[in-house]
Design a protein around this motif. Structure first.
Motif, mmCIF file in Angstrom:
data_model
loop_
_atom_site.group_PDB
_atom_site.id
_atom_site.type_symbol
_atom_site.label_atom_id
_atom_site.label_comp_id
_atom_site.label_asym_id
_atom_site.label_seq_id
_atom_site.Cartn_x
_atom_site.Cartn_y
_atom_site.Cartn_z
ATOM 1 N N GLN A 57 1.106 -1.109 -0.143
ATOM 2 C CA GLN A 57 -0.063 -0.064 -0.050
ATOM 3 C C GLN A 57 0.964 1.123 0.029
ATOM 4 O O GLN A 57 0.617 2.371 -0.855
ATOM 5 C CB GLN A 57 -0.786 0.157 1.177
ATOM 6 C CG GLN A 57 -2.180 -0.854 1.135
ATOM 7 C CD GLN A 57 -2.771 -0.555 2.484
ATOM 8 O OE1 GLN A 57 -2.557 -0.858 3.572
ATOM 9 N NE2 GLN A 57 -4.129 0.049 2.110
ATOM 10 N N SER A 58 2.060 1.121 0.828
ATOM 11 C CA SER A 58 2.676 2.307 0.772
ATOM 12 C C SER A 58 3.453 2.644 -0.368
ATOM 13 O O SER A 58 3.955 3.864 -0.700
ATOM 14 C CB SER A 58 3.782 2.173 1.847
ATOM 15 O OG SER A 58 4.921 1.392 1.735
ATOM 16 N N LEU A 59 3.652 1.579 -1.207
ATOM 17 C CA LEU A 59 4.237 1.821 -2.659
ATOM 18 C C LEU A 59 3.244 2.169 -3.540
ATOM 19 O O LEU A 59 3.361 2.438 -4.885
ATOM 20 C CB LEU A 59 4.947 0.529 -2.979
ATOM 21 C CG LEU A 59 6.090 0.057 -2.050
ATOM 22 C CD1 LEU A 59 6.807 -1.180 -2.517
ATOM 23 C CD2 LEU A 59 7.232 1.260 -2.014
ATOM 24 N N GLY A 60 1.856 2.489 -3.275
ATOM 25 C CA GLY A 60 0.813 2.896 -4.163
ATOM 26 C C GLY A 60 -0.020 1.767 -4.796
ATOM 27 O O GLY A 60 -0.681 2.112 -5.607
ATOM 28 N N MET A 61 0.187 0.409 -4.076
ATOM 29 C CA MET A 61 -0.510 -0.658 -4.870
ATOM 30 C C MET A 61 -1.816 -0.519 -4.154
ATOM 31 O O MET A 61 -2.035 -0.505 -2.969
ATOM 32 C CB MET A 61 -0.077 -1.803 -4.476
ATOM 33 C CG MET A 61 -0.555 -3.224 -5.039
ATOM 34 S SD MET A 61 0.111 -4.706 -4.882
ATOM 35 C CE MET A 61 1.324 -4.687 -6.127
ATOM 36 N N PRO A 62 -2.921 -0.495 -4.935
ATOM 37 C CA PRO A 62 -4.325 -0.598 -4.373
ATOM 38 C C PRO A 62 -4.808 -1.745 -3.391
ATOM 39 O O PRO A 62 -4.257 -2.945 -4.023
ATOM 40 C CB PRO A 62 -5.367 0.054 -5.590
ATOM 41 C CG PRO A 62 -4.459 0.025 -6.608
ATOM 42 C CD PRO A 62 -3.092 -0.363 -6.314
#
Length: 139
Positions: A57-62
């Motif tokens: 999530q922190s890397l932008g993965m939904p």
């Protein structure tokens, strides 16, 4: 471990843990204790999974994408080709994020340098494309 201990160990709130379970991101074992609401028993593997979810999530993965991958992994595992596809997608996202951060960093350096020099001339500005060195005219 029960939900309270698991939440502390994973650095999550109990509500977040319950949300992850509802979404199928975590699949704890059920205990016979607890009557109509059996206890959920979490393992060290669940802790590792929760940490991976938060990191993704922190890397932008939904979360929706994480849930799809978790489901694929639980159902039949991931083929080497599918793993490479996931990795390639994440690498592309991270490269885009790194480029965005580099543009922001360049702007902040330019703005700070301009301020340190006493604000001579035009102020650096940030546009939709990133740092715009054709600055705003001084008024």
């Amino acid at each position: 471990m029960l939900i309270g201990a698991f939440a502390r160990r994973a650095g999550l709130s109990q509500d977040t843990v319950r949300f992850y379970v509802r979404k199928g991101l975590l699949a704890p074992q059920s205990s016979h204790r607890g009557g109509r609401n059996p206890y959920q028993i979490f393992s060290e593997r669940d802790v590792s999974t929760a940490l991976m979810i938060r990191f993704a999530q922190s890397l932008g993965m939904p979360l929706k994408e994480i849930a799809v991958i978790a489901s694929e992994l639980a159902d039949k595992g991931l083929s080497a080709q599918r793993e490479m596809e996931i990795i390639d997608t994440q690498v592309a996202r991270l490269e885009e994020k790194a480029a965005d951060l580099a543009r922001l960093l360049a702007y902040l350096h330019a703005k700070r340098d301009w301020m340190a020099r006493g604000k001579p001339g035009d102020e650096p500005r940030f546009s939709e494309e990133g740092l715009c060195l054709t600055a705003i005219a001084s008024e």
